[in-house]
Design a protein around this motif. Sequence first.
Motif, short mmCIF file in Angstrom:
data_model
loop_
_atom_site.label_atom_id
_atom_site.label_comp_id
_atom_site.label_asym_id
_atom_site.label_seq_id
_atom_site.Cartn_x
_atom_site.Cartn_y
_atom_site.Cartn_z
N VAL A 59 0.83 -1.20 0.00
CA VAL A 59 0.00 0.00 0.00
C VAL A 59 0.87 1.26 0.00
N SER A 60 1.96 1.24 0.75
CA SER A 60 2.88 2.38 0.72
C SER A 60 3.45 2.58 -0.67
N LEU A 61 3.77 1.48 -1.35
CA LEU A 61 4.28 1.57 -2.71
C LEU A 61 3.23 2.17 -3.64
N TYR A 62 1.99 1.71 -3.51
CA TYR A 62 0.90 2.30 -4.29
C TYR A 62 0.85 3.81 -4.09
N ARG A 63 0.85 4.24 -2.82
CA ARG A 63 0.69 5.66 -2.54
C ARG A 63 1.88 6.47 -3.07
N LYS A 64 3.07 5.93 -2.92
CA LYS A 64 4.26 6.62 -3.44
C LYS A 64 4.16 6.81 -4.95
N ILE A 65 3.89 5.71 -5.65
CA ILE A 65 3.86 5.75 -7.11
C ILE A 65 2.72 6.63 -7.62
N LEU A 66 1.53 6.46 -7.07
CA LEU A 66 0.39 7.24 -7.54
C LEU A 66 0.63 8.74 -7.32
N SER A 67 1.22 9.09 -6.20
CA SER A 67 1.44 10.50 -5.90
C SER A 67 2.38 11.16 -6.90
N GLU A 68 3.22 10.38 -7.55
CA GLU A 68 4.22 10.91 -8.48
C GLU A 68 3.72 11.01 -9.92
N GLN A 69 2.52 10.48 -10.20
CA GLN A 69 2.05 10.40 -11.58
C GLN A 69 1.11 11.54 -11.94
N PRO A 70 1.01 11.86 -13.23
CA PRO A 70 0.00 12.84 -13.67
C PRO A 70 -1.41 12.36 -13.34
N ASP A 71 -2.32 13.29 -13.25
CA ASP A 71 -3.71 12.94 -12.95
C ASP A 71 -4.31 12.05 -14.04
N LEU A 129 -3.58 13.31 0.41
CA LEU A 129 -4.90 12.79 0.04
C LEU A 129 -5.18 11.47 0.72
N SER A 130 -6.45 11.23 1.01
CA SER A 130 -6.86 9.90 1.47
C SER A 130 -6.74 8.92 0.31
N GLY A 131 -6.84 7.64 0.63
CA GLY A 131 -6.71 6.63 -0.41
C GLY A 131 -7.70 6.80 -1.54
N ILE A 132 -8.97 6.96 -1.19
CA ILE A 132 -9.98 7.06 -2.24
C ILE A 132 -9.81 8.34 -3.05
N GLU A 133 -9.35 9.42 -2.41
CA GLU A 133 -9.08 10.66 -3.13
C GLU A 133 -7.90 10.50 -4.09
N LEU A 134 -6.87 9.80 -3.63
CA LEU A 134 -5.70 9.57 -4.46
C LEU A 134 -6.05 8.71 -5.67
N ILE A 135 -6.85 7.67 -5.44
CA ILE A 135 -7.30 6.81 -6.54
C ILE A 135 -8.11 7.61 -7.55
N ARG A 136 -9.05 8.38 -7.05
CA ARG A 136 -9.93 9.15 -7.94
C ARG A 136 -9.12 10.14 -8.78
N LYS A 137 -8.07 10.68 -8.22
CA LYS A 137 -7.29 11.68 -8.92
C LYS A 137 -6.30 11.07 -9.91
N LYS A 138 -5.70 9.93 -9.58
CA LYS A 138 -4.57 9.42 -10.36
C LYS A 138 -4.88 8.21 -11.25
#
Length: 352
Positions: A141-153, A181-190
Motif C-alpha cells: 500500500v505504501s508503494l501504491y501511494r508513493k507511485i500514484l502521488s508521483e504520476q500525472p492525474d 490525500l486519502s486513499g480514495i481521493e488519491l485513486i480518484r485523482k490518479k
Amino acid sequence: MKTVLYLTGLFLFPSIIIGCCNKKQINNTSVDKTPLSIIFDTDMGNDIDDALALDMLYKYIENGQINLLAIPTSKKGKYCAEYLDIMNTWYGHNIPIGVVENGTDKDNNAPFTKHTCELKQNGNLVFNRTINNYDDFYKSVSLYRKILSEQPDNSVIIISVGFSTNLAQLLDSPADKYSTLSGIELIRKKVKYVSTMMGNIKDQNHKEFNVFCDIPSAQKFINEWPTPIMISPYEVGDAILFPAQSIENDFKWKSPNPLVIGYINYMQMPYDRQTWDLTAVLYAVEKEKKFFGNSEWGTLNIDNTGATTFIVNPKGKHRYLTVNKEQALKIQKYFIQLITQIPAKYKKTTLN
C-alpha cells in the motif's frame, strides 16, 4: 492468476524504450504515443499464469508500449517477492516490488516460486537477485501511494490479477508522507481504470479463486472503487491455453530461464495452462486492437460465499470481457508470439 477452486460444480524484436514517447507516422503526420503507465498487482506463486503475464509486461516495456511503475503483491510469503526480484533481475529491469501486509492465509501453496528461488548449481544459487533482504521491499500500500502521488492525474492503469487485498487497503489508507490525500481521493485523482482478473460470470456456482480467497476485500474493491473496472472473468482465460510445446521448444536461447523453471515445476509436464492473468494484461495494454468482446456497463455483485453476478446498469462502472472461439485462437497465437520474443538483455548474445 487462477487456480481452479470449486465449492459447488465448477514480430518485432524488442528494443528498450523506457520513459519516453513513441511517434507513429499516420498519413505522413507524426503522432505522439506515450507509453501507458501500469501498476501490476499480483499474487505471484499461486499459479504460473502470473509469471507469463509478467513476461508480457517486460516485452511491452521493451517494445516501448508501457512504463511498468510498480509490482505490489497480494500473496504472503517471501518466495512471492523473491521470485519477482529474480524475474526483474534476469530480464534486466528494476521495477519496485511491494509485499502485502495482513494478507489472506487462503491461497494455493504452489511450489514453483520456492523451487526457482532455491535452485542451485554446484552449490550456488542459480538466479541472481537485486534485493537480498526481504525487509528492504516496500509494503504494497505504501508503494501504491508513493507511485500514484508521483504520476500525472488520470494516468495510471492498474492491472490486478490476484487478491483484492491491496486495493481494499488502499481505499482506506490515510494521508502519509507521500500524499496529503486519502486513499480514495488519491485513486480518484490518479487512476484511469482497473483491468482485473476476477469472478465467473458464466457459472455462478463457481467461487473463483481470486474472489474466494479474500471475499471482504473483493467486495470492498468492487463496491467502493471510484474509477471504471474492466473484469476478465474466469471463463475468458479458461478458453485460451498457453501450450507446453512452446515452453519446451521456444526458449532454448537462454537456460536456465526463471519463467521456464517456474512453468515446468508448477504442474507435471506437459500441460497447457489457462491464460487468466494474461487476458487482463492484454486488454489493458492493447485494448484498441479489440481482441475481446465486452459487456454493456453494469455492476458486479459478490455475495458472502464469493459467488459473482453481473447486473446491466447504464450508470454502472463495471464491464466484463467476452471471447469467442475465433478470438481465442487469435489471442493464443499472439500470446505465443509475444512471450517467445527474446528479451533485449539477451538479444545480442543470442544473435552472435
